[in-house]
Scaffold this motif. Structure first.
Motif, short mmCIF file in Angstrom:
data_model
loop_
_atom_site.label_atom_id
_atom_site.label_comp_id
_atom_site.label_asym_id
_atom_site.label_seq_id
_atom_site.Cartn_x
_atom_site.Cartn_y
_atom_site.Cartn_z
N ARG A 52 0.84 -1.19 0.00
CA ARG A 52 0.00 0.00 0.00
C ARG A 52 0.87 1.24 0.00
NH1 ARG A 52 -1.55 2.32 4.56
NH2 ARG A 52 -3.09 3.90 4.22
N LYS A 71 -4.88 -4.26 -10.21
CA LYS A 71 -6.10 -3.84 -9.50
C LYS A 71 -5.71 -3.17 -8.19
CE LYS A 71 -10.64 -5.48 -8.18
NZ LYS A 71 -11.57 -6.60 -8.14
N ARG A 73 -7.16 -0.60 -4.66
CA ARG A 73 -8.21 -0.03 -3.82
C ARG A 73 -7.68 1.29 -3.28
NH1 ARG A 73 -8.67 -3.95 0.00
NH2 ARG A 73 -10.27 -4.96 -1.27
N SER A 74 -8.49 2.33 -3.37
CA SER A 74 -8.14 3.63 -2.79
C SER A 74 -9.20 4.04 -1.79
CB SER A 74 -8.03 4.72 -3.86
OG SER A 74 -6.86 4.55 -4.62
N GLU A 83 -12.46 0.63 -5.88
CA GLU A 83 -11.58 -0.35 -6.50
C GLU A 83 -11.57 -0.13 -8.00
OE1 GLU A 83 -12.47 -4.34 -5.20
OE2 GLU A 83 -12.03 -3.81 -3.09
N SER A 85 -9.58 -1.41 -11.81
CA SER A 85 -8.68 -2.25 -12.59
C SER A 85 -7.98 -1.37 -13.61
CB SER A 85 -9.45 -3.36 -13.30
OG SER A 85 -9.99 -4.26 -12.36
N ILE A 109 -4.29 -4.57 -4.72
CA ILE A 109 -5.03 -5.77 -4.35
C ILE A 109 -4.99 -6.82 -5.45
CG2 ILE A 109 -6.53 -4.56 -2.71
CD1 ILE A 109 -8.71 -4.55 -4.86
#
Length: 131
Positions: A52, A71, A73-74, A83, A85, A109
């Motif tokens: 991260r 992919k 996640r923020s 999320e 891609s 992720i």
């Protein structure tokens, strides 16, 4: 905006809330600053799978381009969790008027490294944050 109460309602851990609070003025929007002139800052951002890149603050107009597929996640200061891609070449431009900002993190992720180039424009509605 009362970030702590907003985030608490969204179920974020106290560690994430504290990290966000500590990084309100974190202008390091990449893992490595590769070039800076009077006009621009150019960053590389590399996030290995399962890692991260912590909370940071955007105040300058900028764009990013993905160099890899993957992919992520923020988490955003307003409580959103998004999320996305990515494909190589994906590019997004963002602009900020005076006083506008964006705080977020980026968690890989996926199964492949995420790599981006980000270009910030210093001639924006806000002054550049120190790095």
């Amino acid at each position: 905006m009362d970030i702590t109460n907003l985030i608490a309602r969204e179920g974020w851990s106290q560690d994430l809330v504290r990290e966000l609070e500590r990084n309100r003025d974190n202008g390091r929007v990449g893992t490595k600053l590769v070039s800076e002139t009077d006009d621009v800052r150019v960053w590389h951002l590399d996030v290995p799978p399962g890692e991260r890149f912590g909370f940071h603050c955007h105040v300058l107009n900028y764009f990013w381009t993905s160099l890899t597929h993957g992919k992520a996640r923020s988490r955003y200061a307003d409580g959103r969790v998004v999320e996305v891609s990515y494909q190589p070449g994906d590019t997004k431009h963002l602009n900020f008027a005076a006083g506008e900002i964006s705080w977020h993190d980026l968690e890989n992720i996926g199964q492949t490294p995420l790599q981006f180039v980000t270009v910030e424009f210093k001639d924006s509605g806000n002054a550049a944050l120190p790095i």
